[in-house]
Design an enzyme around this catalytic site. Sequence first.
Site, PDB file in Angstrom:
ATOM      1  N   HIS A 203       0.795  -1.238   0.000  1.00 59.22           N
ATOM      2  CA  HIS A 203       0.000   0.000   0.000  1.00 59.22           C
ATOM      3  C   HIS A 203       0.817   1.272   0.000  1.00 59.22           C
ATOM      4  CE1 HIS A 203       1.038   0.020   4.244  1.00 59.22           C
ATOM      5  NE2 HIS A 203       0.787   1.312   4.204  1.00 59.22           N
TER       6      HIS A 203
HETATM    7  C1  UD1 Z   1      -1.754   5.515   5.854  1.00 55.21           C
HETATM    8  C2  UD1 Z   1      -0.488   5.928   6.591  1.00 55.21           C
HETATM    9  C3  UD1 Z   1       0.528   4.800   6.569  1.00 55.21           C
HETATM   10  C4  UD1 Z   1      -0.071   3.493   7.025  1.00 55.21           C
HETATM   11  C5  UD1 Z   1      -1.333   3.198   6.211  1.00 55.21           C
HETATM   12  C6  UD1 Z   1      -1.992   1.908   6.626  1.00 55.21           C
HETATM   13  C7  UD1 Z   1       0.138   8.315   6.542  1.00 55.21           C
HETATM   14  C8  UD1 Z   1       1.102   9.270   5.978  1.00 55.21           C
HETATM   15  N1  UD1 Z   1       0.143   7.084   5.983  1.00 55.21           N
HETATM   16  O1  UD1 Z   1      -1.456   5.375   4.479  1.00 55.21           O
HETATM   17  O2  UD1 Z   1       1.597   5.157   7.431  1.00 55.21           O
HETATM   18  O3  UD1 Z   1       0.869   2.448   6.870  1.00 55.21           O
HETATM   19  O4  UD1 Z   1      -2.234   4.291   6.387  1.00 55.21           O
HETATM   20  O5  UD1 Z   1      -3.145   1.642   5.897  1.00 55.21           O
HETATM   21  O6  UD1 Z   1      -0.592   8.662   7.447  1.00 55.21           O
HETATM   22  N2  UD1 Z   1      -8.950   5.292   1.645  1.00 55.21           N
HETATM   23  C9  UD1 Z   1     -10.190   4.687   1.536  1.00 55.21           C
HETATM   24  N3  UD1 Z   1     -10.759   4.232   2.668  1.00 55.21           N
HETATM   25  C10 UD1 Z   1     -10.187   4.350   3.879  1.00 55.21           C
HETATM   26  C11 UD1 Z   1      -8.930   4.974   3.964  1.00 55.21           C
HETATM   27  C12 UD1 Z   1      -8.315   5.427   2.850  1.00 55.21           C
HETATM   28  O7  UD1 Z   1     -10.742   4.554   0.465  1.00 55.21           O
HETATM   29  O8  UD1 Z   1     -10.778   3.922   4.875  1.00 55.21           O
HETATM   30  C13 UD1 Z   1      -8.277   5.780   0.428  1.00 55.21           C
HETATM   31  C14 UD1 Z   1      -8.102   7.297   0.479  1.00 55.21           C
HETATM   32  O9  UD1 Z   1      -9.159   7.937  -0.120  1.00 55.21           O
HETATM   33  C15 UD1 Z   1      -6.807   7.508  -0.261  1.00 55.21           C
HETATM   34  C16 UD1 Z   1      -6.050   6.216  -0.029  1.00 55.21           C
HETATM   35  O10 UD1 Z   1      -6.966   5.255   0.426  1.00 55.21           O
HETATM   36  O11 UD1 Z   1      -7.031   7.618  -1.632  1.00 55.21           O
HETATM   37  C17 UD1 Z   1      -4.907   6.388   0.934  1.00 55.21           C
HETATM   38  O12 UD1 Z   1      -5.329   6.746   2.244  1.00 55.21           O
HETATM   39  P1  UD1 Z   1      -4.386   7.648   3.187  1.00 55.21           P
HETATM   40  O13 UD1 Z   1      -5.017   7.771   4.506  1.00 55.21           O
HETATM   41  O14 UD1 Z   1      -4.006   8.879   2.468  1.00 55.21           O
HETATM   42  O15 UD1 Z   1      -3.036   6.893   3.344  1.00 55.21           O
HETATM   43  P2  UD1 Z   1      -2.627   5.356   3.385  1.00 55.21           P
HETATM   44  O16 UD1 Z   1      -1.990   5.024   2.087  1.00 55.21           O
HETATM   45  O17 UD1 Z   1      -3.747   4.488   3.863  1.00 55.21           O
END
Ligand code: UD1
Length: 361
Positions: A203
């Site tokens: 991820h």
């Molecule tokens: C975040 C953390 C990372 C951790 C990871 C575990 C930071 C900088 N990164 O990264 O350290 O290892 O979580 O999962 O804080 N999204 C959904 N549903 C959700 C959550 C996210 O669809 O419940 C989508 C968001 O819209 C976005 C993407 O997933 O497009 C990434 O989510 P984001 O919270 O930005 O960071 P992670 O890659 O999950």
Amino acid sequence: MHLIGAARPNFMKIGPLFHAIKQNPLLKGVIVHTGQHYDRNMSRGFFEDLGLQQPHINLNIGSGTHAEQTGRTLMSYGELLLKENPRLVVVVGDVNATLACALAAAKLGVPVAHLEAGLRSYDRTMPEEINRLLTDTLADRLWTPSEDADQNLIKEGIDPARIKLVGNIMIDSLEMMRPKIEADRTAKSLGLKPREYAVVTLHRPATVDSGQKLSQMIRILRELSERLELVFPVHPRTKKNLEEFGLWRELGRTTGLKLLEPLSYIPFMNILFNSRLAITDSGGLQEETTYLGIPCLTMRPNTERPITVTRGTNRLCKAEELTGLVHEILENPLKKPDPPKFWDGKTAQRVTADIERMLLK
Ligand code: UD1
């Protein structure tokens, strides 16, 4: 006292701590969810699996750029702090909210404690490394998972009196939930035979945001699936990118590779417990596999958890090395290393005793 959770890897860290704090009627833990992760299987399912009530407060920050997530959390949590004035703010891990909430509290003079302090990859291109460095500078109390983390903090000039080695809180979750994990039937219901498959999780932006890198990875995984069954619960970021780069459908059609929605804690741990090896870019999984004695191939050039390489089952790996290393693992018997000091399921107790010393003396 506030316990801050934001994203999936935080919930299994606040879970055991919340339960341990509850044992002392003089302490009150309030769970604040910043809402960085919001899908059911990235958030609510973890609360249910860990026996936690839903968060007392949800800031509903949601997705966005790093600046947006960090900035919105800082403003929103700053306002909450003014209303609630907790005696201590506990932040965990290294996500954007860890830093934002530590900063909001420090600016208002509210004491901050960081659980999982001192981990360093020494790679500032990782957003989490920036969060770790800044959070540890701000925190009044630094609870570390292993001795190397203490050394990192001391090298940065942090007063040793602020540092306390408490061990790895994720092992508390694992041991607390072990009976339910072992009784769970997820692996069985997916037709997975014990020790005959690998768990894959990817991820990190560095692994999944480049079309060229992601398609190379997918090609290698598809080849590998002819030799070893793969089970891949796909993070929302990864799914979005696989779709965008036109890789999702071909991946879904690969025999020997099972694509799943993200799983909550118990079902995920059930497939991990029964697996032969893990292929990942996650931080937590490197530790869980080390503790369980399951070989782990980490698709990253560095790790903030070197103890999992020196003392555990973890190996850092480039995409082009993956097939060779998997074959090597399959040809060798499994060996369970001794866990590092204080990876014993009692970290939450040690943290609670320290909180008692800080707040009730
Ligand atoms: C975040 C953390 C990372 C951790 C990871 C575990 C930071 C900088 N990164 O990264 O350290 O290892 O979580 O999962 O804080 N999204 C959904 N549903 C959700 C959550 C996210 O669809 O419940 C989508 C968001 O819209 C976005 C993407 O997933 O497009 C990434 O989510 P984001 O919270 O930005 O960071 P992670 O890659 O999950």
